[in-house]
Design a protein around this motif. Structure first.
Motif, PDB file in Angstrom:
ATOM      1  N   LEU A   1     -11.313  43.119 -38.381  1.00 12.86           N
ATOM      2  CA  LEU A   1     -12.722  42.742 -38.502  1.00 12.86           C
ATOM      3  C   LEU A   1     -12.925  41.265 -38.171  1.00 12.86           C
ATOM      4  O   LEU A   1     -13.937  40.884 -37.581  1.00 12.86           O
ATOM      5  N   ALA A   2     -11.972  40.440 -38.561  1.00 10.79           N
ATOM      6  CA  ALA A   2     -12.078  38.993 -38.328  1.00 10.79           C
ATOM      7  C   ALA A   2     -12.123  38.651 -36.842  1.00 10.79           C
ATOM      8  O   ALA A   2     -12.654  37.599 -36.452  1.00 10.79           O
ATOM      9  N   ALA A   3     -11.583  39.533 -36.002  1.00  6.13           N
ATOM     10  CA  ALA A   3     -11.544  39.271 -34.565  1.00  6.13           C
ATOM     11  C   ALA A   3     -12.839  39.657 -33.853  1.00  6.13           C
ATOM     12  O   ALA A   3     -13.024  39.329 -32.670  1.00  6.13           O
ATOM     13  N   LYS A   4     -13.741  40.323 -34.552  1.00  3.80           N
ATOM     14  CA  LYS A   4     -15.002  40.755 -33.948  1.00  3.80           C
ATOM     15  C   LYS A   4     -15.962  39.570 -33.802  1.00  3.80           C
ATOM     16  O   LYS A   4     -16.051  38.723 -34.687  1.00  3.80           O
ATOM     17  N   GLN A   5     -16.701  39.566 -32.698  1.00  4.43           N
ATOM     18  CA  GLN A   5     -17.627  38.460 -32.463  1.00  4.43           C
ATOM     19  C   GLN A   5     -19.046  38.761 -32.940  1.00  4.43           C
ATOM     20  O   GLN A   5     -19.833  37.850 -33.144  1.00  4.43           O
ATOM     21  N   GLN A   6     -19.368  40.051 -33.068  1.00  2.00           N
ATOM     22  CA  GLN A   6     -20.707  40.411 -33.523  1.00  2.00           C
ATOM     23  C   GLN A   6     -20.743  40.438 -35.054  1.00  2.00           C
ATOM     24  O   GLN A   6     -19.746  40.143 -35.709  1.00  2.00           O
ATOM     25  N   ARG A   7     -21.880  40.795 -35.621  1.00  2.00           N
ATOM     26  CA  ARG A   7     -22.086  40.721 -37.066  1.00  2.00           C
ATOM     27  C   ARG A   7     -21.146  41.670 -37.817  1.00  2.00           C
ATOM     28  O   ARG A   7     -21.022  42.847 -37.483  1.00  2.00           O
ATOM     29  N   THR A   8     -20.517  41.126 -38.863  1.00  2.00           N
ATOM     30  CA  THR A   8     -19.595  41.908 -39.687  1.00  2.00           C
ATOM     31  C   THR A   8     -19.970  41.782 -41.163  1.00  2.00           C
ATOM     32  O   THR A   8     -20.495  40.748 -41.595  1.00  2.00           O
ATOM     33  N   VAL A   9     -19.679  42.835 -41.919  1.00  2.00           N
ATOM     34  CA  VAL A   9     -20.090  42.884 -43.327  1.00  2.00           C
ATOM     35  C   VAL A   9     -18.977  43.502 -44.168  1.00  2.00           C
ATOM     36  O   VAL A   9     -18.377  44.507 -43.788  1.00  2.00           O
ATOM     37  N   TYR A  10     -18.703  42.882 -45.319  1.00  2.00           N
ATOM     38  CA  TYR A  10     -17.918  43.538 -46.372  1.00  2.00           C
ATOM     39  C   TYR A  10     -18.922  44.231 -47.286  1.00  2.00           C
ATOM     40  O   TYR A  10     -19.910  43.624 -47.701  1.00  2.00           O
ATOM     41  N   ARG A  11     -18.650  45.470 -47.623  1.00  2.00           N
ATOM     42  CA  ARG A  11     -19.513  46.178 -48.566  1.00  2.00           C
ATOM     43  C   ARG A  11     -18.737  46.446 -49.854  1.00  2.00           C
ATOM     44  O   ARG A  11     -17.792  47.230 -49.869  1.00  2.00           O
ATOM     45  N   LEU A  12     -19.138  45.787 -50.923  1.00  2.00           N
ATOM     46  CA  LEU A  12     -18.485  45.944 -52.223  1.00  2.00           C
ATOM     47  C   LEU A  12     -19.333  46.827 -53.119  1.00  2.00           C
ATOM     48  O   LEU A  12     -20.526  46.569 -53.315  1.00  2.00           O
ATOM     49  N   THR A  13     -18.731  47.874 -53.649  1.00  2.00           N
ATOM     50  CA  THR A  13     -19.394  48.739 -54.616  1.00  2.00           C
ATOM     51  C   THR A  13     -18.764  48.511 -55.976  1.00  2.00           C
ATOM     52  O   THR A  13     -17.581  48.809 -56.170  1.00  2.00           O
TER      53      THR A  13
END
Length: 560
Positions: free
Chosen positions: A391-403
């Motif tokens: 995920l860290a290598a992606k250039q577009q928007r990234t999200v962690y989803r914590l439940t």
């Protein structure tokens, strides 16, 4: 020793279903113990359970078990014909006048033991392999058990070697002779249809989100509307894969969807899936025409899909043609929000740009992740970590989803902070778990649902440990907050919303250049309105809409 075994399991784990019960039954029998009755099998899969639930399976078995014990305790005499499996019977060796006290019960037990001498009710290959050993020596010494099992393992290894040598030929014959089976079985289709799914082909589905219905009526949108500017009434919730590699305790679908670690089903083409998904979504929207409270302009807008949430159920990234499906979405000017459960790092690395890519971070330690997500992969933790790195290598928007699940994963702040540094997401969504009712597949209760104030406290404490992030937005109605990287704060203003028109321009340029012309998350950001910010009096509720309260609920927004 006399015994009876009732095993617990879930038939979705096909190769391991009731494994412990089968083994205990087999091992006791090999040591010379005698069954009182056939092994029972409880199935936690409500779709395939014989009696509807694992509790009902046990009740049915228990009734027969008690009846069997009562018959034995009565000491009912059973006359011997002299042909029992043991070769001779004590009742034929002595007269009835010489019988000792209690001999009636002993005789009954002897005959029932003789009936149970063979491992009936077993499906274990190992047990059938040892049948010859048992017929020669019904009672096995513990010292001899190892030799028997060594013999079994040797035969099994030889069998696997033979199968390995012919696997290529066999797989070729299978592929030519018959197609792969469909993911959606008739029983699964019935169960999912009852839950409101519109099923597509053999492995896909679409469903109308409650927030879509809410925004059609002007009662407010979901947290993605507050955080990112999505128009909830124009959002289609779908998935090209109903299968998943986890069995999360908070799964909304009560585990009626199939599970697997790889794609082993027949595959539908992405063009067909998208076409039917849009058609089914539009048909569900049409059902709201003329419904009291539905706004006419929003009904018309809702007929044109503008956003696609690939988060309905299952693991969409498992679908082999996921990149082609995403490309088709973008060609239709539909934004893409894809959620993955962090078990397929290679697929994340190979994924084409999406509007926003989510990774579910349901726990921060190996033990708690195993307890909450209940993954099928043995190397689930390494896959989880590799997914965050991808995920860290992606250039577009990234999200962690914590439940957040109270008493399960809310006390691991430092570990969460370390995971944030591993994946460097643009945003972190923190949401209290939603309780979806009692299920035999999960031990979750209302006691595990945190109050909104508890979620706020968790978020504030987490932000103190990650200096590059701040709390940006709040959607109190969903018990959810957004932590954003400071690069989305220009001056004193947050830019967490998305310029969807600009994204479509950028993705088109990316496709036209063959992927050489890349773009970043900051290239399509938009300013966040004041009402969506953390600390605003609206608590994330769009003032253009009207908050609907049930009659038995408080009308004070802060008390919802």
């Amino acid at each position: 020793m006399r015994y009876a075994v009732f095993g617990l399991g879930n038939s979705v784990y096909v190769s391991h279903f009731n494994k412990v019960g089968k083994n205990v039954d087999k091992w006791l029998w090999m040591l010379g113990a005698h069954r009182v009755m056939t092994r029972g099998e409880g199935d936690g899969n409500v779709v395939k359970s014989k009696h509807g639930s694992v509790e009902a399976d046990f009740t049915a078995w228990k009734t027969k078990f008690i009846s069997r014990l009562q018959a034995l305790c009565k000491g009912e005499r059973k006359h011997c014909g002299g042909n029992c499996k043991k070769g001779k019977c004590e009742s034929n060796q002595r007269g009835s006048e010489a019988a000792e006290p209690g001999s009636h019960m002993q005789e009954e037990l002897h005959h029932r033991d003789a009936e149970d001498e063979e491992p009936f009710g077993s499906t274990s290959e190992e047990e059938s392999d040892t049948e010859d050993h048992q017929s020669q020596n019904p009672v096995i010494d513990v010292e001899d058990l190892g030799k028997i099992m060594d013999h079994v393992k040797k035969e099994k290894r030889e069998k696997e070697q033979q199968e390995g040598e012919t696997s290529v030929i066999r797989s070729t014959v299978k592929s030519e002779a018959s197609e792969r089976r469909a993911m959606i079985t008739p029983a699964l289709r019935e169960a999912l249809t009852k839950q409101g799914y519109q099923l597509i082909g053999s492995h896909s589905g679409v469903k109308l989100c409650r927030w879509t219905k809410s925004m059609l009526r002007g009662r407010g949108g979901c947290y993605k509307h507050t955080f990112y500017g999505i128009e909830s009434h124009r959002c289609m919730e779908t998935t090209p894969s109903l299968a998943c590699a986890n069995k999360c305790v908070f799964c909304w679908r009560h585990h009626t969807n199939p599970v697997g670690t790889e794609w082993r089903w027949k595959m539908d083409q992405p063009e067909m899936i998208l076409k039917e998904a849009i058609e089914n979504h539009q048909n569900m929207i049409k059902q709201f025409k003329g419904v009291p409270g539905v706004k006419e302009e929003r009904f018309e807008e809702g007929m044109t899909v503008k956003h696609c949430a690939l988060s309905l159920v299952g693991e969409p990234i498992m679908y082999p043609e996921i990149n082609k499906f995403l490309k088709l979405l973008h060609e239709c000017k539909i934004s893409s929000f894809l959620v993955t459960n962090a078990q397929f790092p290679a697929e994340i690395r190979d994924l084409t740009p999406v509007t926003q890519l989510y990774v579910s971070v349901d726990a921060s330690t190996k033990d708690s992740l195993k307890k909450i997500d209940r993954p099928l992969f043995k190397d689930f933790w390494q896959r989880f970590l590799d997914s965050l790195k991808a995920l860290a290598a992606k250039q577009q928007r990234t999200v962690y989803r914590l439940t957040l699940v109270k008493a399960w994963n809310v006390d691991e702040l430092q570990a969460y902070a370390e995971l944030v540094s591993l994946g460097n997401p643009d945003f972190i969504e923190v949401k209290g778990v939603t309780y979806c009712g009692e299920s035999s597949a999960s031990s979750l209760t209302m006691a595990n649902v945190p109050w909104h104030e508890e979620v706020v406290r968790f978020v504030c404490e987490l932000v103190d440990l990650i200096p590059d992030y701040e709390v940006a937005c709040e959607h109190e109605h969903s018990n959810c907050l957004l932590i954003a990287h400071k690069k989305f704060k220009i001056g004193r203003e947050w830019w967490t919303w998305i310029d969807y028109s600009r994204f479509q321009e950028l993705i088109q340029e990316y496709e036209d250049s063959g992927g050489s012309k890349t773009f970043s998350a900051k290239d399509y950001m938009a300013k966040t309105p004041h009402w969506a910010l953390f600390g605003a009096s609206e608590r994330g509720f769009d003032p253009k809409d009207t908050r609907y309260q049930r009659k038995n609920k408080s009308k004070d927004i802060s008390g919802c």
